[in-house]
Design a protein around this motif. Structure first.
Motif, mmCIF file in Angstrom:
data_model
loop_
_atom_site.group_PDB
_atom_site.id
_atom_site.type_symbol
_atom_site.label_atom_id
_atom_site.label_comp_id
_atom_site.label_asym_id
_atom_site.label_seq_id
_atom_site.Cartn_x
_atom_site.Cartn_y
_atom_site.Cartn_z
ATOM 1 N N GLY A 235 10.542 47.913 20.973
ATOM 2 C CA GLY A 235 10.268 48.743 19.485
ATOM 3 C C GLY A 235 9.114 48.161 18.667
ATOM 4 O O GLY A 235 8.329 48.361 18.220
ATOM 5 N N SER A 236 9.228 46.414 18.557
ATOM 6 C CA SER A 236 8.600 45.639 17.490
ATOM 7 C C SER A 236 7.159 45.585 18.058
ATOM 8 O O SER A 236 6.222 45.883 17.431
ATOM 9 C CB SER A 236 9.264 44.137 17.581
ATOM 10 N N TYR A 237 6.912 45.677 19.453
ATOM 11 C CA TYR A 237 5.557 45.738 20.112
ATOM 12 C C TYR A 237 4.980 47.162 20.047
ATOM 13 O O TYR A 237 3.674 47.249 19.736
ATOM 14 C CB TYR A 237 5.654 45.289 21.525
ATOM 15 N N ILE A 238 5.762 48.083 20.308
ATOM 16 C CA ILE A 238 5.262 49.437 20.290
ATOM 17 C C ILE A 238 4.874 49.783 18.734
ATOM 18 O O ILE A 238 3.871 50.611 18.512
ATOM 19 C CB ILE A 238 6.219 50.268 20.696
ATOM 20 N N LEU A 254 -2.673 43.026 17.301
ATOM 21 C CA LEU A 254 -2.400 43.288 18.741
ATOM 22 C C LEU A 254 -2.037 41.950 19.644
ATOM 23 O O LEU A 254 -1.759 41.846 20.622
ATOM 24 C CB LEU A 254 -3.439 44.235 19.626
ATOM 25 N N LEU A 255 -2.688 40.816 18.929
ATOM 26 C CA LEU A 255 -2.420 39.484 19.465
ATOM 27 C C LEU A 255 -0.836 39.292 19.580
ATOM 28 O O LEU A 255 -0.360 38.313 20.463
ATOM 29 C CB LEU A 255 -3.002 38.456 18.708
ATOM 30 N N VAL A 256 -0.104 40.028 19.038
ATOM 31 C CA VAL A 256 1.395 39.723 19.262
ATOM 32 C C VAL A 256 1.721 39.842 20.608
ATOM 33 O O VAL A 256 2.760 39.577 20.990
ATOM 34 C CB VAL A 256 2.346 40.698 18.013
ATOM 35 N N TRP A 257 0.857 40.594 21.315
ATOM 36 C CA TRP A 257 1.411 41.073 22.799
ATOM 37 C C TRP A 257 1.248 39.633 23.682
ATOM 38 O O TRP A 257 1.879 39.718 24.755
ATOM 39 C CB TRP A 257 0.293 42.061 23.271
#
Length: 307
Positions: A235-238, A254-257
């Motif tokens: 959920g954190s990435y979504i 989106l770099l968190v991916w």
């Protein structure tokens, strides 16, 4: 006069006992929201180094004090014992007295409050609302009459205090107005904060069940705890992706991916866990994930300034 039932220290009191009881591996729960909230304010054009430092230290001492209170009240209410995996057991091992743990908690809250007063003079009187809310949630997380952690409300309180209040509050002290972007940034951080607590509660399922501590895993089972953990991590990435699409966060968020492989390894291990020790590892890995996720998130917001 000391209670006759209270243990007395069997060795000179040293700093290691203080450090152990502060649960240092959990303190990433302060670093991530403060850094992300501050970076978002910088992305929007405002940053004050002294306000950042005061905010960070205030939040840090608030969390350390919360950990001390949790240790003290779990001992006082008979929720922990010498073999508890979740406790630092400094009281049972006579490394600290209950009074020392309680005094440490009160001292940390006083330091956090004093820093909050300084922020109030720098920022405005409304900042006291963040501080009061944080202190009340932190204290009554473990203490009567509310004992949020015992009623299955700990997850909600952690999301509100460590996710929403810390992230948005760290933004607000720099830019004094409501921001949907700050709320958006707080949600993925809040999910990962709750994931740490959920791992703790899933590990302590047997102990909590024995003392009728109604955490979510006790209410719904260990399998629920495992699946809830997976939902929080995914959920954190979504959430970040959704808020980028909605324009509330810059596309560089989106770099968190790039941290997702850590999350995937983490959730896969938890979903296949059969021993309590696996959840102990899961807590530390989730704390590490929160730190790295938060730092990458904050860095992406700072990089967005250049673009």
């Amino acid at each position: 006069m000391r209670d006759a039932a209270s243990p007395t220290p069997s060795q000179p009191f040293v700093w290691r006992a203080w450090l152990k009881t502060s649960r240092p591996f959990t303190l990433t729960a302060t670093v991530a929201p403060v850094f992300v909230g501050t970076a978002l304010a910088a992305y929007q054009g405002t940053f004050h180094i002294w306000i950042f430092l005061a905010t960070f230290l205030s939040c840090l001492f608030l969390q350390i004090g919360t950990n001390y209170f949790n240790e003290y009240f779990d001992y006082r209410y008979g929720l922990d014992h010498a073999g508890s995996l979740g406790a630092s057991t400094v009281i049972f091992k006579k490394e600290m007295t209950p009074g020392q743990v309680l005094g440490g908690a009160i001292g940390c809250f006083i330091i956090a409050a004093l820093l909050g007063i300084i922020l109030m003079f720098w920022v405005g009187p409304e900042i006291i609302l963040f501080g009061v809310a944080g202190i009340l949630i932190a204290y009554f997380y473990s203490a009567r009459p509310f004992k949020f952690s015992n009623r299955g409300l700990g997850d909600v309180m952690v999301f509100l205090a460590m996710g929403l209040l810390m992230t948005w509050g760290s933004y607000y002290v720099h830019i004094h107005h409501w921001s949907w972007s700050a709320i958006a940034a707080s949600i993925p951080i809040g999910f990962l904060e709750v994931a740490i607590l959920n791992m703790n509660n899933t590990r302590d399922y047997e102990d909590d069940l024995a003392v009728n501590k109604k955490t979510l895993p006790v209410r719904f089972g260990v399998l629920f705890g495992q699946r809830f953990h997976a939902s929080l991590l995914l959920g954190s990435y979504i959430a970040v992706t959704l808020f980028v699409v909605l324009g509330l966060l810059p596309w560089l968020a989106l770099l968190v991916w790039i941290t997702f492989p850590l999350a995937f390894t983490n959730l896969r291990a938890v979903l296949h866990a059969t021993r309590r020790q696996a959840y102990m590892v899961g807590i530390k890995k989730t704390s590490k994930l929160l730190l790295i996720f938060g730092l990458v998130f904050a860095l992406s917001l700072l990089l967005a300034i250049l673009f």
